[in-house]
Design an enzyme around this catalytic site. Structure first.
Site, mmCIF file in Angstrom:
data_model
loop_
_atom_site.group_PDB
_atom_site.id
_atom_site.type_symbol
_atom_site.label_atom_id
_atom_site.label_comp_id
_atom_site.label_asym_id
_atom_site.label_seq_id
_atom_site.Cartn_x
_atom_site.Cartn_y
_atom_site.Cartn_z
ATOM 1 N N ASP A 127 -26.536 -46.619 12.299
ATOM 2 C CA ASP A 127 -27.648 -45.679 12.360
ATOM 3 C C ASP A 127 -27.158 -44.246 12.530
ATOM 4 O OD1 ASP A 127 -30.367 -45.649 12.007
ATOM 5 O OD2 ASP A 127 -30.858 -45.793 14.131
ATOM 6 N N ASP A 179 -35.557 -50.531 13.965
ATOM 7 C CA ASP A 179 -35.537 -49.973 15.318
ATOM 8 C C ASP A 179 -36.408 -50.779 16.273
ATOM 9 O OD1 ASP A 179 -33.936 -47.911 14.323
ATOM 10 O OD2 ASP A 179 -35.678 -46.713 13.764
#
Length: 281
Positions: A127, A179
């Site tokens: 990420d 997420d």
């Protein structure tokens, strides 16, 4: 990570060709997930529906519960497709997305925190790289461009949208499925571990991880407002969930139990404990 990175780069360059494929898959998968959840609820409330079926053209034999549940699921998808680029499309997208995420949690189960640590650590750096470091190679954030549709006028639907009320620019707050799903796999594992360990919320790991996720999400939003740019949410969510869990387990001297997937103080055998942790509750 390598496969995910390759697919992300592919979308970065070919989003104008892939966006409608992604939308079609989202609609098809979303309708399927909502239908299955609705069917489960109907079969639970009305057991007689389990023994009834109908022949649907092209599809074949379907239970009555599936047909009935498919009607609101189809309506949800049609509403989203119609309103997806308007200010009124976000509730439908979030409902369909919630169905996806719940079905993922129901289907995938982590056997122990060892796998969770490897998975979340890898995605933590994944990420960060594709949000913060990729502009050095691609002149803009690959993750942000893909998430916002790559200039196609559409946005990738695999995220939750929440309107920023009071924002003069009318921008939405976006939270990717990853997420939610990836820390969610850890949190759901901890819930199963607490139940097998016969622990209350205050004495277990589930509640602290949930609180850690909340504060990680708050930190993400704060960083977004301060830095005025897209944030790698896992940068804040992984320490909030996995970090909190490992610190508490270390203080309780139970890291090894979580690492191997063995409930604390369980009365069953080692193999039986692991099997129970992987069974649907």
């Amino acid at each position: 990570c390598a496969v995910g990175s390759g697919f992300l780069v592919f979308l970065f360059f070919f989003m104008q060709y892939m966006i409608y494929v992604i939308i079609f898959c989202f609609c098809l998968g979303g309708a399927s997930c909502i239908t299955q959840f609705g069917s489960i609820c109907l079969n639970h409330l009305f057991p007689a529906l389990q023994n009834k079926s109908v022949d649907v053209p092209v599809v074949g034999m379907l239970a009555h519960a599936d047909v009935i549940a498919g009607i609101p699921a189809t309506i949800l998808v049609v509403c989203w497709v119609t309103l997806r680029n308007t200010p009124y499309g976000w509730p439908f997208q979030d409902i369909i997305g919630a169905g996806f995420l719940c079905w993922l949690q129901r289907t995938l189960r982590l056997p122990n925190i060892k796998i969770a640590t490897l998975l979340l650590s890898a995605m933590f750096f994944f990420d960060i790289f594709w949000v913060f470091i990729s502009p050095l190679f691609f002149h803009e954030s690959v993750m942000v461009r893909v998430a916002t549709g790559g200039g196609t006028g559409e946005s990738v639907p695999m995220l939750l949208r929440i309107p920023a009320f009071g924002d003069p620019f009318g921008n939405d707050r976006l939270l990717g499925f990853g997420d939610i799903a990836l820390p969610g796999l850890l949190v759901s594992y901890l819930r199963r571990h607490d139940l097998m360990s016969r622990r209350t919320l205050s004495a277990g790991y589930f509640a602290p991880a949930l609180v850690g996720y909340f504060f990680g999400l708050c930190a993400t939003i704060a960083a977004l407002c301060i830095m005025k740019m897209g944030q790698p949410a896992l940068l804040y969510l992984v320490p909030g969930t996995l970090g909190t869990t490992l610190v508490i387990a270390s203080r309780r001297r139970e890291v090894e139990l979580l690492w191997e997937g063995v409930p604390a103080g369980g009365q069953m055998g080692h193999a039986d404990n692991k099997e129970a942790l992987n069974d649907p509750l």
